[in-house]
Design a protein around this motif. Structure first.
Motif, short mmCIF file in Angstrom:
data_model
loop_
_atom_site.label_atom_id
_atom_site.label_comp_id
_atom_site.label_asym_id
_atom_site.label_seq_id
_atom_site.Cartn_x
_atom_site.Cartn_y
_atom_site.Cartn_z
N PRO A 129 2.87 5.26 3.23
CA PRO A 129 4.24 5.78 3.24
C PRO A 129 4.86 5.74 4.63
CG PRO A 129 2.66 7.58 3.17
CD PRO A 129 1.86 6.31 3.03
N ARG A 130 6.16 5.48 4.64
CA ARG A 130 6.90 5.48 5.91
C ARG A 130 7.57 6.85 6.06
NH1 ARG A 130 10.92 0.62 7.97
NH2 ARG A 130 11.47 1.54 10.00
N ASP A 131 6.78 7.88 6.09
CA ASP A 131 7.28 9.25 6.09
C ASP A 131 6.24 10.13 6.77
OD1 ASP A 131 9.14 11.45 4.80
OD2 ASP A 131 7.07 12.03 4.31
N ARG A 132 6.68 10.89 7.77
CA ARG A 132 5.74 11.70 8.54
C ARG A 132 4.99 12.70 7.66
NH1 ARG A 132 5.01 12.83 13.56
NH2 ARG A 132 6.99 11.94 14.27
N ALA A 133 5.72 13.46 6.86
CA ALA A 133 5.07 14.50 6.06
C ALA A 133 4.04 13.90 5.11
CB ALA A 133 6.12 15.28 5.28
N ALA A 134 4.37 12.76 4.50
CA ALA A 134 3.44 12.12 3.57
C ALA A 134 2.22 11.59 4.31
CB ALA A 134 4.14 11.00 2.83
N LEU A 135 2.42 11.06 5.50
CA LEU A 135 1.29 10.57 6.29
C LEU A 135 0.37 11.72 6.70
CD1 LEU A 135 3.06 7.92 8.55
CD2 LEU A 135 1.21 7.45 6.94
N GLU A 136 0.97 12.79 7.19
CA GLU A 136 0.16 13.92 7.67
C GLU A 136 -0.54 14.64 6.52
OE1 GLU A 136 1.89 16.53 10.57
OE2 GLU A 136 3.05 14.92 11.47
N ALA A 137 -0.10 14.42 5.29
CA ALA A 137 -0.78 15.01 4.14
C ALA A 137 -2.04 14.25 3.74
CB ALA A 137 0.18 15.07 2.95
N LEU A 138 -2.22 13.05 4.31
CA LEU A 138 -3.40 12.25 3.99
C LEU A 138 -4.63 12.81 4.69
CD1 LEU A 138 -1.82 8.70 4.42
CD2 LEU A 138 -2.42 9.81 2.24
N PRO A 139 -5.80 12.74 4.06
CA PRO A 139 -7.04 13.21 4.69
C PRO A 139 -7.30 12.49 6.01
CG PRO A 139 -7.38 12.85 2.34
CD PRO A 139 -6.03 12.29 2.67
N GLY A 140 -7.62 13.25 7.05
CA GLY A 140 -7.97 12.68 8.34
C GLY A 140 -6.79 12.24 9.19
N VAL A 141 -5.56 12.49 8.73
CA VAL A 141 -4.38 12.04 9.47
C VAL A 141 -3.65 13.24 10.05
CG1 VAL A 141 -2.15 10.86 9.33
CG2 VAL A 141 -4.11 9.99 8.03
N GLY A 142 -3.52 13.26 11.37
CA GLY A 142 -2.76 14.30 12.05
C GLY A 142 -1.48 13.74 12.62
#
Length: 242
Positions: A129-142
């Motif tokens: 996803p090209r979206d910060r919130a969606a990226l940060e919701a992924l496991p291991g992604v800060g």
């Protein structure tokens, strides 16, 4: 008569805490700094090897507390076998581990990368996803990983502050801050818009190869005359840019 307590001697921690921060660079000096970085390296990019946004996401996730060189060695083995969320999910944690076992914390990273792949399939159709919130919701992604992906894969003017950028921003007087989020916010306010997209890469490379933690290579620093660091390493300054 009451005893008077002796005043404790200032230790390293006390001296550091009370040390005065170097003065900030003026806007014209910031402009000059990035103009020089651009002249030396017009199109900087990450040293992680990738071809797709997903490969970049995996590589950045694996790079926590690891070197880019070490990650590249692992992904050169992994990506020819599995470089999509479905292929990684099919490998599973135990199938992924042999490919990344040379990287620190590989057990935790394997679990995160597989869980991330599964979530991308379930929630995003297998696309990053090209979206910060969606990226940060992924496991291991800060936040830092999300910023790298947004910047490098999607061209967003984000600032992923790692230890190199944190050091350079504080040491030079470019964007002082007590923590990575303060430095990120200061850089976004300070760096001229024309340089913002590439600033993340210039600052990382400068911190990695010139403004090093233990002994900065001040004699060969292209911004030595602008830098506010008071304890520059000795040596003849590099010649000015032509």
């Amino acid at each position: 008569m009451s005893a008077t307590k002796a005043k404790p001697k200032a230790g390293k921690a006390t001296r550091r805490a009370g040390a005065r921060r170097p003065p900030r660079l003026a806007p014209a000096e910031v402009e000059e700094m990035f103009a020089r970085f651009k002249a030396l390296n017009p199109k900087p990019t990450t040293e992680l090897e990738f071809r797709t946004p997903y490969e970049l996401l995996v590589a950045v996730t694996l790079s926590a507390q690891a070197t880019d060189v070490g990650v590249n060695k692992a992904t050169r083995r992994l990506f020819p076998v599995a470089n999509t969320p479905r292929q990684i999910a099919a490998l599973g944690v135990e199938g992924l581990k042999p490919y990344i076992s040379t990287i620190g914390l590989y057990n935790t990273k394997a679990a995160n990368v597989v869980a991330m792949a599964q979530q991308l399939i379930e929630k995003h159709g297998g696309e990053v996803p090209r979206d910060r919130a969606a990226l940060e919701a992924l496991p291991g992604v800060g936040r830092k990983t999300a910023n790298v992906v947004l910047n490098t894969a999607f061209g967003e003017p984000t600032m992923a502050v790692d230890t190199h950028i944190f050091r350079v921003a504080n040491r030079t007087g470019l964007a002082p801050g007590k923590n990575v989020r303060q430095v990120e916010d200061e850089l976004l306010r300070t760096v001229p818009q024309a340089y913002l997209h590439d600033a993340h890469h210039w600052l990382i490379l400068h911190g990695r190869y010139v403004c090093k933690a233990r002994r900065p290579d001040c004699p060969h620093c292209p911004v030595r005359d602008l830098c506010r660091y008071p304890d520059k390493t000795p040596g003849e300054p590099a010649p000015p840019l032509a």
